[in-house]
Design a protein around this motif. Structure first.
Motif, PDB file in Angstrom:
ATOM      1  N   LEU A 195      -1.396   3.958  -1.551  1.00  0.00           N
ATOM      2  CA  LEU A 195      -2.750   3.690  -1.091  1.00  0.00           C
ATOM      3  C   LEU A 195      -2.853   3.877   0.421  1.00  0.00           C
ATOM      4  CD1 LEU A 195      -3.330   0.338  -3.048  1.00  0.00           C
ATOM      5  CD2 LEU A 195      -4.088   2.628  -3.735  1.00  0.00           C
ATOM      6  N   ARG A 198       0.829  -1.204   0.000  1.00  0.00           N
ATOM      7  CA  ARG A 198       0.000   0.000   0.000  1.00  0.00           C
ATOM      8  C   ARG A 198       0.868   1.260   0.000  1.00  0.00           C
ATOM      9  NH1 ARG A 198      -5.418  -0.152   0.955  1.00  0.00           N
ATOM     10  NH2 ARG A 198      -6.343  -2.232   1.217  1.00  0.00           N
ATOM     11  N   THR A 250      -4.542   2.925   4.173  1.00  0.00           N
ATOM     12  CA  THR A 250      -4.781   1.626   4.804  1.00  0.00           C
ATOM     13  C   THR A 250      -6.195   1.112   4.574  1.00  0.00           C
ATOM     14  OG1 THR A 250      -5.335   2.748   6.876  1.00  0.00           O
ATOM     15  CG2 THR A 250      -3.044   2.015   6.586  1.00  0.00           C
TER      16      THR A 250
END
Length: 258
Positions: A180, A175, A182
């Motif tokens: 990204l 991530r 979480t």
């Protein structure tokens, strides 16, 4: 058919002090007799392979069985030569029915990545074109214990009961790498089953960490290419088996600073 087989390099590959297996790279190519005209350019279909040939027969047999099983799981090819012949024959049957024939190709390049007393790893880079808008390509990792003449699966590095913890660590790294949050869903830009992150079985060990590679179409569209995911040993030391730690130690002995 044009046939150029087993064109060995004259010089044996130099083996470093820590290495235990000697090998040479072999070059093999098989071309079709059918020549096509692609927009005024003459072209022909070919199958090309570059791969290491080890002095130890047991290692060679093990590697070749895996190469064939993973590349052509539904066939009974026993050698690269058989696979090449079948590829050319399939093309020559197809080209007779194709109104706008294009030349095909299939290339495989196997490379030795690590060659240590307890660990041998190879990458197999594959690319091919058999019609359509574009060709396809992927990279497969192979890991071996040369002393036992056996494969090394992930469970020999991270026990099965600890692989869920490995996945959680890997997802945090993934991530961050992909930018990204979480909580951000994975179904918008990725192909993970059930919208849940997972690790595949395409991995190898490097001096820096455990490296996973997702090939095209595996978790992203073709245009996005491959995705590599490196998990540093420092983050998974408590999860690793003694065998994994032993391999890690051998690999890290050769780390140099720039």
């Amino acid at each position: 058919m044009l046939f150029l087989s087993c064109n060995l390099n004259n010089e044996r590959k130099t083996v470093a002090k820590a290495d235990t297996l000697r090998y040479r790279y072999q070059h093999y190519i098989l071309s079709s007799k059918e020549v096509v005209d692609n927009d005024g350019k003459k072209d022909t279909t070919y199958f090309k392979a570059i791969f290491p040939e080890f002095e130890q027969k047991e290692i060679n047999d093990l590697i070749k069985r895996q190469f064939t099983a993973n590349r052509q799981p539904d066939t009974q090819y026993n050698s690269i030569e058989q696979e090449a012949k079948a590829f050319i024959e399939n093309y020559e049957d197809f080209v007779k029915m194709d109104e706008y024939p294009r030349a095909w190709y299939s290339e495989m390049h196997a490379k030795v990545l690590q060659n240590k007393p307890s660990f041998l790893s190879l990458s197999l880079e594959l690319s091919d074109y058999t019609g359509g808008a574009h060709g396809n390509y992927n990279t497969l990792f192979y890991n071996y214990d040369p002393l036992k003449v056996d494969t090394i699966g992930l469970e020999k590095i991270i026990p099965v009961e600890k692989q869920q913890s490995l996945t959680k660590i890997a997802e945090v790294i993934f991530r961050k790498q992909e930018g990204l949050s979480t909580e951000q869903a994975l179904d918008e830009s990725y192909f993970f089953e059930d919208n849940r992150f997972h690790l595949n079985n395409n991995f190898t060990l490097t001096p820096k960490g455990l490296l996973f590679l997702y090939n095209v179409y595996e978790i992203k569209p073709y245009a996005a290419g491959i995705t590599e995911l490196m998990i540093p040993y420092e983050q998974i030391d408590s999860l690793m088996t003694e065998e994994g730690k032993h391999i890690r130690t051998q690999l890290r002995q050769n780390i140099t600073t720039n």
